[in-house]
Design a protein around this motif. Structure first.
Motif, PDB file in Angstrom:
ATOM      1  N   ILE A 210       2.958  -8.575  -4.134  1.00 12.57           N
ATOM      2  CA  ILE A 210       3.044  -8.767  -5.573  1.00 12.57           C
ATOM      3  C   ILE A 210       3.301  -7.411  -6.221  1.00 12.57           C
ATOM      4  CG2 ILE A 210       1.755  -9.434  -7.640  1.00 12.57           C
ATOM      5  CD1 ILE A 210       0.187 -11.397  -5.837  1.00 12.57           C
ATOM      6  N   GLU A 211       4.161  -7.386  -7.187  1.00  9.84           N
ATOM      7  CA  GLU A 211       4.497  -6.155  -7.889  1.00  9.84           C
ATOM      8  C   GLU A 211       3.230  -5.498  -8.441  1.00  9.84           C
ATOM      9  OE1 GLU A 211       7.364  -4.832 -11.654  1.00  9.84           O
ATOM     10  OE2 GLU A 211       7.153  -6.941 -11.079  1.00  9.84           O
ATOM     11  N   GLY A 212       3.029  -4.224  -8.093  1.00  7.95           N
ATOM     12  CA  GLY A 212       1.869  -3.481  -8.556  1.00  7.95           C
ATOM     13  C   GLY A 212       0.627  -3.655  -7.711  1.00  7.95           C
ATOM     14  N   PHE A 213       0.690  -4.486  -6.662  1.00  8.12           N
ATOM     15  CA  PHE A 213      -0.419  -4.712  -5.744  1.00  8.12           C
ATOM     16  C   PHE A 213      -0.010  -4.185  -4.368  1.00  8.12           C
ATOM     17  CE2 PHE A 213      -2.849  -8.531  -7.688  1.00  8.12           C
ATOM     18  CZ  PHE A 213      -2.474  -8.188  -8.972  1.00  8.12           C
ATOM     19  N   SER A 214      -1.013  -3.760  -3.581  1.00  7.43           N
ATOM     20  CA  SER A 214      -0.743  -3.485  -2.179  1.00  7.43           C
ATOM     21  C   SER A 214      -0.561  -4.810  -1.443  1.00  7.43           C
ATOM     22  CB  SER A 214      -1.894  -2.703  -1.546  1.00  7.43           C
ATOM     23  OG  SER A 214      -3.048  -3.520  -1.427  1.00  7.43           O
ATOM     24  N   GLU A 215      -0.114  -4.748  -0.189  1.00  6.25           N
ATOM     25  CA  GLU A 215       0.054  -5.985   0.577  1.00  6.25           C
ATOM     26  C   GLU A 215      -1.281  -6.689   0.753  1.00  6.25           C
ATOM     27  OE1 GLU A 215       1.890  -7.696   4.803  1.00  6.25           O
ATOM     28  OE2 GLU A 215       2.112  -5.586   4.281  1.00  6.25           O
ATOM     29  N   ASP A 216      -2.330  -5.936   1.082  1.00  6.88           N
ATOM     30  CA  ASP A 216      -3.649  -6.548   1.256  1.00  6.88           C
ATOM     31  C   ASP A 216      -4.150  -7.151  -0.056  1.00  6.88           C
ATOM     32  OD1 ASP A 216      -3.716  -5.951   3.928  1.00  6.88           O
ATOM     33  OD2 ASP A 216      -4.981  -4.162   3.697  1.00  6.88           O
ATOM     34  N   GLU A 217      -3.968  -6.434  -1.154  1.00  2.00           N
ATOM     35  CA  GLU A 217      -4.382  -6.949  -2.459  1.00  2.00           C
ATOM     36  C   GLU A 217      -3.598  -8.206  -2.825  1.00  2.00           C
ATOM     37  OE1 GLU A 217      -5.649  -2.766  -4.727  1.00  2.00           O
ATOM     38  OE2 GLU A 217      -3.557  -3.477  -4.761  1.00  2.00           O
ATOM     39  N   SER A 218      -2.317  -8.226  -2.476  1.00  2.00           N
ATOM     40  CA  SER A 218      -1.478  -9.383  -2.772  1.00  2.00           C
ATOM     41  C   SER A 218      -1.986 -10.625  -2.053  1.00  2.00           C
ATOM     42  CB  SER A 218      -0.033  -9.091  -2.367  1.00  2.00           C
ATOM     43  OG  SER A 218       0.494  -7.981  -3.070  1.00  2.00           O
ATOM     44  N   LEU A 219      -2.271 -10.476  -0.753  1.00  3.35           N
ATOM     45  CA  LEU A 219      -2.742 -11.621   0.029  1.00  3.35           C
ATOM     46  C   LEU A 219      -4.130 -12.068  -0.427  1.00  3.35           C
ATOM     47  CD1 LEU A 219      -1.498 -10.555   3.570  1.00  3.35           C
ATOM     48  CD2 LEU A 219      -0.484 -12.257   2.042  1.00  3.35           C
ATOM     49  N   ALA A 220      -4.976 -11.107  -0.786  1.00  3.02           N
ATOM     50  CA  ALA A 220      -6.313 -11.461  -1.277  1.00  3.02           C
ATOM     51  C   ALA A 220      -6.209 -12.223  -2.595  1.00  3.02           C
ATOM     52  CB  ALA A 220      -7.161 -10.203  -1.444  1.00  3.02           C
TER      53      ALA A 220
END
Length: 283
Positions: A210-220
């Motif tokens: 997600i734009e502005g999120f890390s990959e881990d943050e995006s999946l969470a």
């Protein structure tokens, strides 16, 4: 809908079953408009007691729009890539269809520039126990966001990857053979073209970031949204009977294939999908 058939709501918030409709006799633009309106309102429509050949299903799919060619294409009806075979049946020790698909909450073909608007499943052989299909409204998660969260997400995009989807299906092994599907970007908040209703648009398995999120943050974040939408009190389960045709609007609902005893039960379904629009961002 017209009074020549019967309607039954499957829950107060989601799903309608239609009895007494033969879709082979309903191939008109007027019926297509009625069905699309019902799908936009109710998310899922179950048409009972159909008697369909594969060509009948494909013709009805075309009534709603352009059929999508299925990925992967090894399990398709006589090479017709519009019709995917979902089955655990073996013939001469070889599978005739995709054995286990959709075993987590998702919406179809997010990795395409034009994701699936509608999905149709036709039940030919269905398990006696288990093997249902669950549905949940993604709008529920949108309604549970705070105003500040909605503002934070407005205008953001998410990137989806078919290669990443294949890696996750393959347990982390690189999907080096995937070259035909480039990554795509879609808005996190979209507008339904039939109703104008705003809501979330997010998937998990093919989500890259997600734009502005890390990959881990995006999946969470995706996990959190799906958990909110798919709480136990908000979902419905379609328990299959032979000759059910189930259609859903991927812009309204998430769905999941529920487990069954694949060693004892037989399952054979045909799937078609209708190409949707490029997702419309909420302004």
């Amino acid at each position: 809908m017209q009074a020549v058939w019967q309607e039954k709501e499957l829950s107060p918030h989601l799903g309608t079953a239609l009895y007494g409709v033969d879709i082979r006799a309903q191939r008109t633009p007027a019926f297509a408009r009625q069905l699309k309106q019902l799908l936009a309102r109710r998310g899922v429509v179950v048409l009972k007691d159909q008697q369909l050949e594969p060509q009948d299903q494909l013709d009805f799919t075309r009534l709603l729009g352009q059929p999508i060619l299925n990925f992967p294409h090894e399990f398709t009806w006589l090479g017709m890539r519009e019709i995917a075979i979902l089955s655990n049946i073996l013939v001469d020790g070889k599978p005739i269809g995709n054995r286990a698909v959709g075993r987590n909450w998702h919406t179809d073909f997010t990795f395409k520039e034009f994701p699936a608007a509608y999905t149709m499943l036709y039940g030919i052989e269905v398990p006696n126990e288990g093997g249902g299909t669950g549905f949940a409204r993604l709008q529920k998660a949108y309604e549970e966001l705070s105003l500040s969260e909605r503002e934070m997400l407005r205008g953001r995009n998410a990137t989806y990857s078919y290669a990443k989807l294949q890696e996750r299906i393959r347990g982390g092994r690189p999907a080096t053979h995937i070259v035909s599907e480039p990554d795509v970007t879609h808005p996190l908040m979209r507008v339904h073209p039939e109703t104008g209703e705003a809501g979330l648009f997010i998937n998990h398995n093919d989500l890259l970031q997600i734009e502005g999120f890390s990959e881990d943050e995006s999946l969470a974040f995706a996990d959190r949204i799906l958990a909110s939408a798919c709480s136990d009190d908000a979902i419905i389960e379609h328990r299959w009977e032979p000759n059910d045709l189930v259609i859903w609007d991927n812009r309204v609902v998430l769905h999941i294939g529920l487990p069954y005893d694949m060693e004892k039960e037989r399952r054979l379904l045909h799937r078609t999908m209708v190409q949707g629009e490029r997702p419309i961002a909420m302004l």
